[in-house]
Design a protein around this motif. Sequence first.
Motif, PDB file in Angstrom:
ATOM      1  N   LEU A 247     -12.755   2.142  14.028  1.00 35.54           N
ATOM      2  CA  LEU A 247     -13.447   0.878  14.295  1.00 35.54           C
ATOM      3  C   LEU A 247     -13.215   0.417  15.732  1.00 35.54           C
ATOM      4  CD1 LEU A 247     -12.831  -0.991  10.939  1.00 35.54           C
ATOM      5  CD2 LEU A 247     -15.025  -0.134  11.800  1.00 35.54           C
ATOM      6  N   ALA A 248     -12.000   0.558  16.232  1.00 36.09           N
ATOM      7  CA  ALA A 248     -11.711   0.174  17.619  1.00 36.09           C
ATOM      8  C   ALA A 248     -12.533   1.014  18.586  1.00 36.09           C
ATOM      9  CB  ALA A 248     -10.218   0.319  17.914  1.00 36.09           C
ATOM     10  N   ARG A 249     -12.651   2.300  18.307  1.00 29.70           N
ATOM     11  CA  ARG A 249     -13.453   3.184  19.169  1.00 29.70           C
ATOM     12  C   ARG A 249     -14.929   2.785  19.130  1.00 29.70           C
ATOM     13  NH1 ARG A 249     -13.208   8.219  16.765  1.00 29.70           N
ATOM     14  NH2 ARG A 249     -15.293   7.909  15.967  1.00 29.70           N
ATOM     15  N   ILE A 250     -15.436   2.477  17.943  1.00 31.03           N
ATOM     16  CA  ILE A 250     -16.835   2.057  17.811  1.00 31.03           C
ATOM     17  C   ILE A 250     -17.084   0.782  18.610  1.00 31.03           C
ATOM     18  CG2 ILE A 250     -18.530   1.111  16.189  1.00 31.03           C
ATOM     19  CD1 ILE A 250     -17.362   3.108  14.096  1.00 31.03           C
TER      20      ILE A 250
ATOM     21  N   LEU B 280       0.834  -1.199   0.000  1.00 28.42           N
ATOM     22  CA  LEU B 280       0.000   0.000   0.000  1.00 28.42           C
ATOM     23  C   LEU B 280       0.871   1.252   0.000  1.00 28.42           C
ATOM     24  CD1 LEU B 280      -2.600  -1.046   2.731  1.00 28.42           C
ATOM     25  CD2 LEU B 280      -2.821  -1.248   0.239  1.00 28.42           C
ATOM     26  N   ASP B 281       0.357   2.308  -0.626  1.00 28.99           N
ATOM     27  CA  ASP B 281       1.102   3.566  -0.560  1.00 28.99           C
ATOM     28  C   ASP B 281       0.844   4.239   0.786  1.00 28.99           C
ATOM     29  OD1 ASP B 281      -1.213   5.283  -0.691  1.00 28.99           O
ATOM     30  OD2 ASP B 281      -1.193   5.145  -2.878  1.00 28.99           O
ATOM     31  N   GLU B 282       1.585   5.291   1.053  1.00 31.32           N
ATOM     32  CA  GLU B 282       1.528   5.953   2.361  1.00 31.32           C
ATOM     33  C   GLU B 282       0.136   6.488   2.680  1.00 31.32           C
ATOM     34  OE1 GLU B 282       2.877   6.534   5.969  1.00 31.32           O
ATOM     35  OE2 GLU B 282       4.072   5.593   4.397  1.00 31.32           O
ATOM     36  N   ASP B 283      -0.559   7.060   1.705  1.00 32.06           N
ATOM     37  CA  ASP B 283      -1.916   7.568   1.933  1.00 32.06           C
ATOM     38  C   ASP B 283      -2.877   6.435   2.289  1.00 32.06           C
ATOM     39  OD1 ASP B 283      -1.247  10.217   1.506  1.00 32.06           O
ATOM     40  OD2 ASP B 283      -1.898  10.216  -0.594  1.00 32.06           O
ATOM     41  N   GLU B 284      -2.761   5.307   1.619  1.00 26.74           N
ATOM     42  CA  GLU B 284      -3.623   4.161   1.922  1.00 26.74           C
ATOM     43  C   GLU B 284      -3.349   3.638   3.338  1.00 26.74           C
ATOM     44  OE1 GLU B 284      -4.379   2.073  -2.393  1.00 26.74           O
ATOM     45  OE2 GLU B 284      -2.383   1.881  -1.491  1.00 26.74           O
ATOM     46  N   ARG B 285      -2.079   3.583   3.693  1.00 28.84           N
ATOM     47  CA  ARG B 285      -1.715   3.114   5.037  1.00 28.84           C
ATOM     48  C   ARG B 285      -2.259   4.060   6.102  1.00 28.84           C
ATOM     49  NH1 ARG B 285       2.125  -0.894   5.209  1.00 28.84           N
ATOM     50  NH2 ARG B 285       2.936  -0.241   7.209  1.00 28.84           N
ATOM     51  N   ARG B 286      -2.145   5.368   5.869  1.00 25.06           N
ATOM     52  CA  ARG B 286      -2.698   6.347   6.818  1.00 25.06           C
ATOM     53  C   ARG B 286      -4.213   6.196   6.926  1.00 25.06           C
ATOM     54  NH1 ARG B 286       1.336   9.934   5.115  1.00 25.06           N
ATOM     55  NH2 ARG B 286       0.047  10.765   3.451  1.00 25.06           N
ATOM     56  N   SER B 287      -4.873   6.014   5.791  1.00 24.35           N
ATOM     57  CA  SER B 287      -6.333   5.857   5.793  1.00 24.35           C
ATOM     58  C   SER B 287      -6.754   4.620   6.583  1.00 24.35           C
ATOM     59  CB  SER B 287      -6.866   5.754   4.362  1.00 24.35           C
ATOM     60  OG  SER B 287      -6.689   6.962   3.670  1.00 24.35           O
ATOM     61  N   LEU B 288      -6.064   3.512   6.350  1.00 21.91           N
ATOM     62  CA  LEU B 288      -6.412   2.289   7.066  1.00 21.91           C
ATOM     63  C   LEU B 288      -6.056   2.378   8.553  1.00 21.91           C
ATOM     64  CD1 LEU B 288      -5.543  -0.540   4.524  1.00 21.91           C
ATOM     65  CD2 LEU B 288      -7.806   0.294   5.229  1.00 21.91           C
TER      66      LEU B 288
ATOM     67  N   GLU C 250     -15.306  -0.407  21.144  1.00 23.58           N
ATOM     68  CA  GLU C 250     -15.148  -0.099  22.576  1.00 23.58           C
ATOM     69  C   GLU C 250     -16.413   0.557  23.128  1.00 23.58           C
ATOM     70  OE1 GLU C 250     -13.167   0.199  26.240  1.00 23.58           O
ATOM     71  OE2 GLU C 250     -12.392  -0.733  24.438  1.00 23.58           O
ATOM     72  N   THR C 251     -16.996   1.440  22.373  1.00 23.67           N
ATOM     73  CA  THR C 251     -18.177   2.187  22.815  1.00 23.67           C
ATOM     74  C   THR C 251     -19.448   1.361  22.812  1.00 23.67           C
ATOM     75  OG1 THR C 251     -17.181   4.220  21.965  1.00 23.67           O
ATOM     76  CG2 THR C 251     -19.549   4.262  22.384  1.00 23.67           C
ATOM     77  N   HIS C 252     -19.613   0.486  21.816  1.00 15.11           N
ATOM     78  CA  HIS C 252     -20.892  -0.161  21.610  1.00 15.11           C
ATOM     79  C   HIS C 252     -20.927  -1.678  21.814  1.00 15.11           C
ATOM     80  CE1 HIS C 252     -22.522   3.585  20.079  1.00 15.11           C
ATOM     81  NE2 HIS C 252     -21.413   3.715  19.384  1.00 15.11           N
ATOM     82  N   ASP C 253     -19.814  -2.305  22.113  1.00 15.00           N
ATOM     83  CA  ASP C 253     -19.763  -3.765  22.168  1.00 15.00           C
ATOM     84  C   ASP C 253     -20.618  -4.356  23.277  1.00 15.00           C
ATOM     85  OD1 ASP C 253     -18.883  -6.228  21.085  1.00 15.00           O
ATOM     86  OD2 ASP C 253     -17.453  -6.418  22.725  1.00 15.00           O
ATOM     87  N   SER C 254     -20.805  -3.651  24.366  1.00 12.55           N
ATOM     88  CA  SER C 254     -21.574  -4.217  25.468  1.00 12.55           C
ATOM     89  C   SER C 254     -23.079  -3.955  25.351  1.00 12.55           C
ATOM     90  CB  SER C 254     -21.054  -3.670  26.800  1.00 12.55           C
ATOM     91  OG  SER C 254     -21.233  -2.267  26.835  1.00 12.55           O
ATOM     92  N   GLU C 255     -23.490  -3.247  24.319  1.00 13.68           N
ATOM     93  CA  GLU C 255     -24.915  -2.975  24.126  1.00 13.68           C
ATOM     94  C   GLU C 255     -25.628  -4.232  23.649  1.00 13.68           C
ATOM     95  OE1 GLU C 255     -25.084   0.177  21.251  1.00 13.68           O
ATOM     96  OE2 GLU C 255     -24.311   1.660  22.648  1.00 13.68           O
ATOM     97  N   PRO C 256     -26.906  -4.367  24.025  1.00 16.27           N
ATOM     98  CA  PRO C 256     -27.661  -5.519  23.514  1.00 16.27           C
ATOM     99  C   PRO C 256     -27.882  -5.383  22.019  1.00 16.27           C
ATOM    100  CG  PRO C 256     -29.094  -4.011  24.731  1.00 16.27           C
ATOM    101  CD  PRO C 256     -27.690  -3.501  24.878  1.00 16.27           C
ATOM    102  N   PRO C 257     -28.148  -6.500  21.328  1.00 17.39           N
ATOM    103  CA  PRO C 257     -28.393  -6.437  19.888  1.00 17.39           C
ATOM    104  C   PRO C 257     -29.593  -5.529  19.577  1.00 17.39           C
ATOM    105  CG  PRO C 257     -28.197  -8.713  20.625  1.00 17.39           C
ATOM    106  CD  PRO C 257     -28.215  -7.846  21.846  1.00 17.39           C
ATOM    107  N   ALA C 258     -29.535  -4.903  18.425  1.00 21.61           N
ATOM    108  CA  ALA C 258     -30.642  -4.046  18.000  1.00 21.61           C
ATOM    109  C   ALA C 258     -31.876  -4.889  17.753  1.00 21.61           C
ATOM    110  CB  ALA C 258     -30.249  -3.281  16.741  1.00 21.61           C
TER     111      ALA C 258
END
Length: 146
Positions: A132-135, A117-125, A137-145
């Motif tokens: 994704l990790a923040r999402i 991957l080029d540098e921009d792709e690596r930064r984006s990922l 962390e924030t929502h994993d313990s919530e019951p299913p929708a």
Amino acid sequence: MSTHDFSQELTLACSRFVRLAARRADVGVSSVSWRVVSTIEQSGPLRISEIADRERVTRPTATTVVKRLEEEGLISRSPDPEDSRSVLVDITAAGRAKLAEWRARMDASLDPILDSLDEDERRSLTEAARILARIVETHDSEPPAP
């Protein structure tokens, strides 16, 4: 792109990437085993019911996975000091070593792909991984929708 389409595209891409990583690393265990050991390492000792909830599996399924991992020496059970009817499942030294080995195999199998991957792709990922990790962390313990 609608939010609905975006959520489906993101979910499918993440799922396919995880399968690719697992196939290439060929760590010799199921993805649920990998996730359980990793979760216990991150969270500390857990009850089997908590493992079942986190993995979105039934308690009997979690019990089967825990039993297999215990037989392999990767986790151990001990009495729960807060509830004598329950046990806590924790990672062993062998489990930490195996998890490090699995992660090293994952790195070795994915590094050649990610290195292309080029540098921009690596930064984006990198930023996407943080989001994704923040999402999670924030929502994993919530019951299913509903």
